[in-house]
Scaffold this motif. Structure first.
Motif, PDB file in Angstrom:
ATOM      1  N   ASP A  14       0.853  -1.191   0.000  1.00 57.01           N
ATOM      2  CA  ASP A  14       0.000   0.000   0.000  1.00 57.01           C
ATOM      3  C   ASP A  14       0.885   1.236   0.000  1.00 57.01           C
ATOM      4  OD1 ASP A  14      -1.883   1.960   0.296  1.00 57.01           O
ATOM      5  OD2 ASP A  14      -2.969   0.974   1.923  1.00 57.01           O
ATOM      6  N   MET A  15       0.906   1.945  -1.143  1.00 56.33           N
ATOM      7  CA  MET A  15       1.709   3.157  -1.254  1.00 56.33           C
ATOM      8  C   MET A  15       0.841   4.393  -1.427  1.00 56.33           C
ATOM      9  SD  MET A  15       5.026   1.884  -3.478  1.00 56.33           S
ATOM     10  CE  MET A  15       6.020   3.300  -2.984  1.00 56.33           C
ATOM     11  N   LEU A  16      -0.398   4.326  -0.932  1.00 52.30           N
ATOM     12  CA  LEU A  16      -1.208   5.538  -0.901  1.00 52.30           C
ATOM     13  C   LEU A  16      -0.583   6.525   0.073  1.00 52.30           C
ATOM     14  CD1 LEU A  16      -4.942   4.363  -0.922  1.00 52.30           C
ATOM     15  CD2 LEU A  16      -3.628   5.369  -2.787  1.00 52.30           C
ATOM     16  N   PRO A  17      -0.580   7.802  -0.249  1.00 50.73           N
ATOM     17  CA  PRO A  17       0.037   8.780   0.654  1.00 50.73           C
ATOM     18  C   PRO A  17      -0.861   9.068   1.852  1.00 50.73           C
ATOM     19  CG  PRO A  17      -0.947   9.897  -1.225  1.00 50.73           C
ATOM     20  CD  PRO A  17      -1.092   8.412  -1.495  1.00 50.73           C
ATOM     21  N   GLY A  18      -0.244   9.610   2.889  1.00 51.91           N
ATOM     22  CA  GLY A  18      -1.023  10.118   4.021  1.00 51.91           C
ATOM     23  C   GLY A  18      -1.158   9.188   5.199  1.00 51.91           C
ATOM     24  N   LEU A  63      -1.638   2.505  -5.549  1.00 52.45           N
ATOM     25  CA  LEU A  63      -1.004   3.784  -5.854  1.00 52.45           C
ATOM     26  C   LEU A  63      -2.056   4.866  -6.023  1.00 52.45           C
ATOM     27  CD1 LEU A  63       1.440   2.599  -8.676  1.00 52.45           C
ATOM     28  CD2 LEU A  63       2.025   2.940  -6.265  1.00 52.45           C
ATOM     29  N   ALA A  64      -1.590   6.099  -6.111  1.00 56.82           N
ATOM     30  CA  ALA A  64      -2.463   7.230  -6.426  1.00 56.82           C
ATOM     31  C   ALA A  64      -1.777   8.107  -7.458  1.00 56.82           C
ATOM     32  CB  ALA A  64      -2.792   8.048  -5.178  1.00 56.82           C
ATOM     33  N   GLY A  65      -2.544   8.554  -8.441  1.00 63.10           N
ATOM     34  CA  GLY A  65      -2.026   9.495  -9.420  1.00 63.10           C
ATOM     35  C   GLY A  65      -2.236  10.920  -8.951  1.00 63.10           C
ATOM     36  N   LEU A  66      -1.415  11.823  -9.451  1.00 72.61           N
ATOM     37  CA  LEU A  66      -1.509  13.224  -9.043  1.00 72.61           C
ATOM     38  C   LEU A  66      -2.844  13.835  -9.441  1.00 72.61           C
ATOM     39  CD1 LEU A  66      -0.129  15.640  -7.736  1.00 72.61           C
ATOM     40  CD2 LEU A  66       0.970  16.134  -9.936  1.00 72.61           C
ATOM     41  N   ASP A  67      -3.447  13.361 -10.539  1.00 68.42           N
ATOM     42  CA  ASP A  67      -4.738  13.908 -10.970  1.00 68.42           C
ATOM     43  C   ASP A  67      -5.808  13.766  -9.896  1.00 68.42           C
ATOM     44  OD1 ASP A  67      -3.811  14.762 -13.369  1.00 68.42           O
ATOM     45  OD2 ASP A  67      -4.754  13.196 -14.576  1.00 68.42           O
ATOM     46  N   ARG A  68      -5.662  12.789  -9.058  1.00 66.91           N
ATOM     47  CA  ARG A  68      -6.637  12.569  -7.981  1.00 66.91           C
ATOM     48  C   ARG A  68      -6.765  13.797  -7.081  1.00 66.91           C
ATOM     49  NH1 ARG A  68      -6.410   7.256  -4.026  1.00 66.91           N
ATOM     50  NH2 ARG A  68      -7.853   7.958  -2.424  1.00 66.91           N
ATOM     51  N   TYR A  69      -5.725  14.616  -7.039  1.00 63.42           N
ATOM     52  CA  TYR A  69      -5.690  15.756  -6.129  1.00 63.42           C
ATOM     53  C   TYR A  69      -5.794  17.098  -6.844  1.00 63.42           C
ATOM     54  CZ  TYR A  69      -3.964  11.894  -3.345  1.00 63.42           C
ATOM     55  OH  TYR A  69      -3.842  10.673  -2.721  1.00 63.42           O
ATOM     56  N   ARG A  70      -6.014  17.045  -8.155  1.00 68.56           N
ATOM     57  CA  ARG A  70      -6.136  18.277  -8.927  1.00 68.56           C
ATOM     58  C   ARG A  70      -7.591  18.705  -9.041  1.00 68.56           C
ATOM     59  NH1 ARG A  70      -1.732  16.020 -13.079  1.00 68.56           N
ATOM     60  NH2 ARG A  70       0.002  17.432 -12.621  1.00 68.56           N
ATOM     61  N   ALA A  71      -7.812  20.009  -9.124  1.00 65.99           N
ATOM     62  CA  ALA A  71      -9.173  20.513  -9.307  1.00 65.99           C
ATOM     63  C   ALA A  71      -9.717  20.090 -10.657  1.00 65.99           C
ATOM     64  CB  ALA A  71      -9.193  22.040  -9.178  1.00 65.99           C
ATOM     65  N   GLU A  72      -8.868  20.076 -11.668  1.00 65.68           N
ATOM     66  CA  GLU A  72      -9.245  19.622 -13.002  1.00 65.68           C
ATOM     67  C   GLU A  72      -8.373  18.434 -13.366  1.00 65.68           C
ATOM     68  OE1 GLU A  72     -11.676  20.608 -14.870  1.00 65.68           O
ATOM     69  OE2 GLU A  72     -12.305  22.222 -13.541  1.00 65.68           O
ATOM     70  N   PRO A  73      -8.949  17.211 -13.396  1.00 63.65           N
ATOM     71  CA  PRO A  73      -8.145  16.044 -13.768  1.00 63.65           C
ATOM     72  C   PRO A  73      -7.470  16.242 -15.116  1.00 63.65           C
ATOM     73  CG  PRO A  73     -10.275  15.366 -12.906  1.00 63.65           C
ATOM     74  CD  PRO A  73     -10.329  16.868 -13.057  1.00 63.65           C
ATOM     75  N   ALA A  74      -6.316  15.636 -15.252  1.00 63.11           N
ATOM     76  CA  ALA A  74      -5.507  15.770 -16.475  1.00 63.11           C
ATOM     77  C   ALA A  74      -5.137  17.226 -16.732  1.00 63.11           C
ATOM     78  CB  ALA A  74      -6.239  15.188 -17.682  1.00 63.11           C
ATOM     79  N   GLY A  75      -4.984  17.985 -15.641  1.00 62.57           N
ATOM     80  CA  GLY A  75      -4.662  19.396 -15.791  1.00 62.57           C
ATOM     81  C   GLY A  75      -3.187  19.692 -15.788  1.00 62.57           C
ATOM     82  N   GLY A  76      -2.346  18.667 -15.777  1.00 56.68           N
ATOM     83  CA  GLY A  76      -0.909  18.900 -15.757  1.00 56.68           C
ATOM     84  C   GLY A  76      -0.158  17.648 -16.144  1.00 56.68           C
ATOM     85  N   SER A  77       1.144  17.667 -15.936  1.00 52.79           N
ATOM     86  CA  SER A  77       1.988  16.540 -16.313  1.00 52.79           C
ATOM     87  C   SER A  77       1.660  15.329 -15.457  1.00 52.79           C
ATOM     88  CB  SER A  77       3.462  16.916 -16.140  1.00 52.79           C
ATOM     89  OG  SER A  77       3.786  18.030 -16.956  1.00 52.79           O
ATOM     90  N   PRO A  78       1.747  14.114 -16.030  1.00 52.97           N
ATOM     91  CA  PRO A  78       1.411  12.912 -15.264  1.00 52.97           C
ATOM     92  C   PRO A  78       2.448  12.624 -14.183  1.00 52.97           C
ATOM     93  CG  PRO A  78       2.267  12.311 -17.417  1.00 52.97           C
ATOM     94  CD  PRO A  78       2.099  13.799 -17.426  1.00 52.97           C
ATOM     95  N   ALA A  79       1.953  12.187 -13.043  1.00 51.24           N
ATOM     96  CA  ALA A  79       2.848  11.844 -11.933  1.00 51.24           C
ATOM     97  C   ALA A  79       2.108  10.927 -10.980  1.00 51.24           C
ATOM     98  CB  ALA A  79       3.327  13.100 -11.204  1.00 51.24           C
ATOM     99  N   LEU A  80       2.876  10.189 -10.208  1.00 49.04           N
ATOM    100  CA  LEU A  80       2.338   9.343  -9.149  1.00 49.04           C
ATOM    101  C   LEU A  80       2.743   9.929  -7.803  1.00 49.04           C
ATOM    102  CD1 LEU A  80       3.326   5.831 -10.566  1.00 49.04           C
ATOM    103  CD2 LEU A  80       1.058   6.900 -10.663  1.00 49.04           C
ATOM    104  N   VAL A  81       1.836   9.870  -6.839  1.00 46.82           N
ATOM    105  CA  VAL A  81       2.129  10.298  -5.469  1.00 46.82           C
ATOM    106  C   VAL A  81       2.414   9.032  -4.671  1.00 46.82           C
ATOM    107  CG1 VAL A  81       1.357  11.663  -3.502  1.00 46.82           C
ATOM    108  CG2 VAL A  81       0.470  12.174  -5.789  1.00 46.82           C
ATOM    109  N   LEU A  82       3.669   8.827  -4.318  1.00 44.10           N
ATOM    110  CA  LEU A  82       4.085   7.589  -3.668  1.00 44.10           C
ATOM    111  C   LEU A  82       4.213   7.795  -2.162  1.00 44.10           C
ATOM    112  CD1 LEU A  82       6.888   6.329  -6.112  1.00 44.10           C
ATOM    113  CD2 LEU A  82       4.424   5.887  -6.178  1.00 44.10           C
ATOM    114  N   GLY A  83       3.354   7.131  -1.409  1.00 43.25           N
ATOM    115  CA  GLY A  83       3.461   7.159   0.037  1.00 43.25           C
ATOM    116  C   GLY A  83       4.312   5.997   0.519  1.00 43.25           C
TER     117      GLY A  83
END
Length: 470
Positions: free
Chosen positions: A111-115, A424-444
């Motif tokens: 489990d590498m979800l952040p937080g 895992l979680a992608g950065l889009d999960r935390y953006r106001a507009e999904p796919a609003g920036g470069s792709p990334a993973l948030v690794l906890g």
């Protein structure tokens, strides 16, 4: 997809009379919770607009928004600006017919979800000792109704810790104990709404539960972008209708950036000029790995900043203990919440006071800093070996980092990883507009054991190569 209930007779659907005695908004919240848990309101169903339900029940809209806000805080429903308040999918497990298909998937191996902090390292014996000491020493009066701002002893100990450990300016009379950071933010936002605020700025990308909570209490969240120096205060200045902002200056979530000294000064200038309020989320600032933890913005201007913190990242989210250190004006404004709030259990409050007094909290933080630094170093080495060339960013702090991907779908990597036992979680999960920036993973990596890191990275790398090439 679940269907919205067409024109329900909510006054008959909700069993208000069968709920425990208390204010109407609490009875309504209890009735809604019961309807969700029993499946009478299906996951994904839209709750009626506050004005519609208020008319159906013959009450004020305030009753409805308060009940909805409580359910958002508890995770039963979710609210988004411009959309209906809906029952959160997966919020509860509703009994259904016997399963004839395949068995449910097992929990992920990694489990590498952040937080999530290192739950294996929770100091069970010392916490049990603190509970025992608190229980044996508490007075008969302590067993009565709790004080709404929290037990005086814990408030005194928290004020001293925040001054000593976080560089804050705090006095016991301006510390309020709450159920956690989200509960504290909701209380503050209700006070902001009563004071005439209609909009609150939030970081983008940022804490995903916060906008829904703001919407549920009748405020509009306004996303403000974050860059390498933290919150774009210049963009905040371009929003004259916004006079409050929630920001995590010591370690922004999820980008891991630190608000630069220039931005800190600019943020406080904005607050003074706009007669505004800064809600400082100090969620994991104790964990700075390469230098001493950064002091609070609140310590620079305690008249314009509310400091919010909790034990969710330092000890465990199961404790449900948090705090606010607020300017006197806002401490008084929070008093209006007295009848509508329930402080955390007194025994837990006094146990944490014992934990602080004994020095166990400081020792736990020191040990945790060493553990997370060692694990972060290990994770970085494994990533560099398995995925050379991919950028990793985020300050050496907390227990998450960003892995930047080439031009490919982070969500597809997340889905492929799930099939391989890696959450895992992608950065889009935390953006106001999904796919609003470069792709990334948030690794906890907080709750990932050191021994598990190499295999977790091995599976991650295989998923990235399969979806992104290379």
């Amino acid at each position: 997809m679940p269907q919205d209930r067409p024109g329900p007779a909510w006054s008959t659907l909700l069993d208000l009379d069968g709920q425990p005695a208390g204010p109407l908004h609490r009875r309504l919240g209890s009735a809604l919770r019961s309807a969700v848990v029993t499946g009478r309101i299906a996951p994904g169903s839209a709750l009626p607009p506050s004005r519609v339900l208020a008319a159906d029940l013959g009450c004020s809209r305030w009753v409805i928004t308060e009940a909805y806000a409580q359910l958002v805080t508890e995770g039963y429903v979710e609210a988004r600006s411009g959309s209906a308040t809906r029952v959160r999918a997966g919020a509860v497990s509703v009994p259904g017919p016997a399963r004839t298909g395949p068995e449910p998937s097992r929990p992920p191996e990694f489990d590498m979800l952040p937080g999530v902090p290192d739950l294996r390292a929770f100091p069970r014996k010392r916490w049990a000792d603190a509970v025992r000491a608190a229980t044996s020493s508490m007075s008969s009066a302590d067993l009565g109704l709790p004080d709404w701002p929290g037990h005086p002893r814990l408030r005194q100990r928290l004020a001293a810790y925040l001054v000593r450990g976080r560089g804050a300016v705090a006095a016991a009379e301006n510390v309020v104990v709450c159920d956690g950071t989200l509960d504290g933010a909701v209380r503050l936002c209700r006070a902001l709404r009563r004071a005439g605020h209609t909009r609150v700025a939030v970081e983008d990308p940022g804490w995903s539960r916060l906008p829904a909570a703001l919407t549920a209490v009748g405020l509009t969240p306004v996303p403000v972008p974050v860059d390498g120096d933290g919150l774009r205060v210049d963009r905040l200045r371009a929003l004259p209708e916004v006079r409050a902002v929630v920001v995590a200056p010591a370690h922004q979530f999820p980008t891991g950036t630190v608000l630069s000294p220039a931005r800190r000064a600019e943020l406080l200038r904005w607050a003074r000029e706009a007669d505004g309020l800064v809600l400082e989320d100090d969620y994991d600032a104790e964990f700075r790995h390469e230098r001493r933890p950064i002091g609070t913005v609140q310590g620079m201007d305690p008249s314009r900043v509310v400091l919010m913190g909790s034990l969710s990242k330092t000890l465990s989210p199961a404790l449900r203990l948090g705090w606010l250190a607020a300017p006197p004006r806002w401490t008084e404004a929070l008093r209006a919440e007295e009848a509508a709030t329930t402080p955390p259990p007194v025994i837990d409050q006094l146990a944490f006071a014992e934990f602080l007094d004994a020095g166990w909290y400081d020792r736990h933080l020191r040990a945790s800093r060493l553990r997370y630094r060692r694990r972060r170093d290990l994770l970085l080495r494994e990533l560099a070996a398995a995925l050379p060339g991919l950028e990793v960013s985020g300050a050496a702090a907390g227990f998450h980092l960003l892995l930047h991907l080439p031009e490919c779908s982070a969500e597809r990597v997340v889905r492929r990883a799930a099939r391989r036992g890696l959450r895992l979680a992608g950065l889009d999960r935390y953006r106001a507009e999904p796919a609003g920036g470069s792709p990334a993973l948030v690794l906890g990596y907080g709750n990932l054991s050191d021994a598990a890191v190499p295999e977790a990275v091995h599976r991650l790398a295989a998923c990235v190569r399969a979806e992104c090439g290379g």
